[in-house]
Design an enzyme around this catalytic site. Structure first.
Site, PDB file in Angstrom:
ATOM      1  N   CYS A  23     -79.635 -24.187-117.202  1.00 12.37           N
ATOM      2  CA  CYS A  23     -78.512 -23.356-116.836  1.00 12.37           C
ATOM      3  C   CYS A  23     -78.823 -21.826-116.667  1.00 12.37           C
ATOM      4  O   CYS A  23     -79.560 -21.310-117.864  1.00 12.37           O
ATOM      5  CB  CYS A  23     -77.552 -23.479-118.329  1.00 12.37           C
ATOM      6  N   CYS A  34     -78.050 -19.571-119.698  1.00 15.16           N
ATOM      7  CA  CYS A  34     -78.932 -19.607-121.085  1.00 15.16           C
ATOM      8  C   CYS A  34     -79.832 -18.993-120.714  1.00 15.16           C
ATOM      9  O   CYS A  34     -80.787 -18.494-121.652  1.00 15.16           O
ATOM     10  CB  CYS A  34     -78.753 -21.133-121.347  1.00 15.16           C
ATOM     11  N   HIS A  91     -71.465 -22.159-117.470  1.00 18.73           N
ATOM     12  CA  HIS A  91     -71.718 -21.503-118.860  1.00 18.73           C
ATOM     13  C   HIS A  91     -70.326 -20.375-118.705  1.00 18.73           C
ATOM     14  O   HIS A  91     -70.465 -19.451-117.960  1.00 18.73           O
ATOM     15  CB  HIS A  91     -72.897 -20.933-118.576  1.00 18.73           C
ATOM     16  N   HIS A 125     -67.960 -17.665-118.742  1.00 18.59           N
ATOM     17  CA  HIS A 125     -68.149 -16.219-118.595  1.00 18.59           C
ATOM     18  C   HIS A 125     -66.898 -15.454-118.251  1.00 18.59           C
ATOM     19  O   HIS A 125     -66.022 -15.962-117.533  1.00 18.59           O
ATOM     20  CB  HIS A 125     -69.194 -15.763-117.741  1.00 18.59           C
ATOM     21  N   ASP A 161     -73.406  -8.040-112.847  1.00 23.20           N
ATOM     22  CA  ASP A 161     -73.520  -9.146-112.083  1.00 23.20           C
ATOM     23  C   ASP A 161     -74.316  -8.956-111.044  1.00 23.20           C
ATOM     24  O   ASP A 161     -74.552  -7.778-110.293  1.00 23.20           O
ATOM     25  CB  ASP A 161     -71.969  -9.346-111.306  1.00 23.20           C
ATOM     26  N   ASN A 179     -63.011 -17.533-114.193  1.00 19.46           N
ATOM     27  CA  ASN A 179     -62.833 -19.041-113.339  1.00 19.46           C
ATOM     28  C   ASN A 179     -63.212 -20.440-114.068  1.00 19.46           C
ATOM     29  O   ASN A 179     -64.045 -20.276-115.064  1.00 19.46           O
ATOM     30  CB  ASN A 179     -63.939 -18.764-111.979  1.00 19.46           C
ATOM     31  N   GLY A 197     -62.987 -21.822-108.896  1.00 22.76           N
ATOM     32  CA  GLY A 197     -64.335 -21.355-108.259  1.00 22.76           C
ATOM     33  C   GLY A 197     -65.175 -21.023-109.233  1.00 22.76           C
ATOM     34  O   GLY A 197     -66.266 -20.047-108.775  1.00 22.76           O
ATOM     35  N   HIS A 236     -65.574 -12.223-116.027  1.00 27.27           N
ATOM     36  CA  HIS A 236     -65.946 -11.165-115.474  1.00 27.27           C
ATOM     37  C   HIS A 236     -65.189  -9.804-115.617  1.00 27.27           C
ATOM     38  O   HIS A 236     -64.028  -9.974-115.680  1.00 27.27           O
ATOM     39  CB  HIS A 236     -65.637 -11.311-113.592  1.00 27.27           C
TER      40      HIS A 236
HETATM   41  P1  AMP Z   1     -68.526 -17.609-111.258  1.00 23.78           P
HETATM   42  O1  AMP Z   1     -68.273 -17.873-109.792  1.00 23.78           O
HETATM   43  O2  AMP Z   1     -67.360 -17.272-112.072  1.00 23.78           O
HETATM   44  O3  AMP Z   1     -69.289 -19.193-111.574  1.00 23.78           O
HETATM   45  O4  AMP Z   1     -69.356 -16.528-111.146  1.00 23.78           O
HETATM   46  C1  AMP Z   1     -70.748 -16.786-111.278  1.00 23.78           C
HETATM   47  C2  AMP Z   1     -71.213 -15.268-111.332  1.00 23.78           C
HETATM   48  O5  AMP Z   1     -72.466 -15.160-111.680  1.00 23.78           O
HETATM   49  C3  AMP Z   1     -71.134 -14.725-109.676  1.00 23.78           C
HETATM   50  O6  AMP Z   1     -70.518 -13.582-109.563  1.00 23.78           O
HETATM   51  C4  AMP Z   1     -72.661 -14.464-109.574  1.00 23.78           C
HETATM   52  O7  AMP Z   1     -72.818 -13.291-108.721  1.00 23.78           O
HETATM   53  C5  AMP Z   1     -73.397 -14.331-111.096  1.00 23.78           C
HETATM   54  N1  AMP Z   1     -74.664 -14.294-111.118  1.00 23.78           N
HETATM   55  C6  AMP Z   1     -75.570 -15.725-110.838  1.00 23.78           C
HETATM   56  N2  AMP Z   1     -76.547 -15.495-111.276  1.00 23.78           N
HETATM   57  C7  AMP Z   1     -76.662 -14.392-111.554  1.00 23.78           C
HETATM   58  C8  AMP Z   1     -77.863 -13.616-112.401  1.00 23.78           C
HETATM   59  N3  AMP Z   1     -79.091 -14.038-112.395  1.00 23.78           N
HETATM   60  N4  AMP Z   1     -77.748 -12.419-112.790  1.00 23.78           N
HETATM   61  C9  AMP Z   1     -76.497 -11.772-112.635  1.00 23.78           C
HETATM   62  N5  AMP Z   1     -75.465 -12.357-112.082  1.00 23.78           N
HETATM   63  C10 AMP Z   1     -75.635 -13.796-111.830  1.00 23.78           C
HETATM   64 ZN    ZN Z   2     -75.708 -21.994-120.470  1.00 25.14          ZN
END
Ligand code: AMP
Ligand code: ZN
Length: 114
Positions: free
Chosen positions: A4, A7, A98, A100, A30, A87, A93, A102
C-alpha cells in the site's frame, strides 16, 4: 500493508511532503495537485475504503476531521474556504485503496458535478 503506497508513506519508505501529523493521522501534499492547495489526509491505520470505517474506528473519523481543520489553517485556506473529497471504490474513482480525504483550495474551485 507492504503493497500500500500510503502505508509506505506512513512508515517512511516512500518520501512525502508532510503538512501535519499526529499519532493517528498524517497529511501530505498530493503528488499531482489538482488545485493550488491539494493535501491528502489519511489515518495511519490501513483502512481500505470509507465503507471499512466501522463503528470501532470512529475515533479515526474524528481525528481525520480535526486534521482537515488544522491543514486548512496551515495552508491558510480556512478563511476563504476549501473542498474535501473522499473517493470510494471503483465507481467513485478511488485509485489508492487506503482511506484518504483530499483537501483542495487556494482558488475558486469549479463545480465538478455540473
Ligand atoms: P484517489 O483517486 O482518491 O485514490 O486519489 C489518490 C491520490 O493520491 C491522487 O490524487 C494521487 O495524485 C495521490 N498520490 C498517489 N501517490 C502519491 C504519493 N506518493 N504522494 C502523494 N500523493 C500521491
Ligand atoms: Zn495502507
Amino acid at each position: 500493508m507492504d503493497d500500500c503506497i500510503f502505508c509506505r508513506i506512513v512508515s517512511g519508505q516512500i518520501p512525502s511532503s508532510k503538512v501535519y501529523e499526529t499519532d493517528q493521522v498524517l497529511a501530505f501534499d498530493d503528488i499531482h495537485p489538482m488545485a493550488p492547495v491539494h493535501v491528502i489526509v489519511i489515518p495511519k491505520t490501513h483502512i481500505p475504503t470509507l465503507m471499512d470505517l466501522t463503528a470501532e474506528r470512529m475515533n479515526d473519523c474524528d481525528a481525520l476531521m480535526r486534521a482537515v481543520q488544522e491543514v486548512a489553517k496551515i495552508k491558510k485556506i480556512d478563511q476563504k474556504g476549501f473542498r474535501t473529497v473522499i473517493n470510494c471504490k471503483e465507481e467513485g474513482g478511488q485509485v489508492v485503496l487506503h482511506l484518504h480525504l483530499h483537501v483542495l483550495g487556494g482558488e475558486r474551485l469549479r463545480d465538478e458535478l455540473n
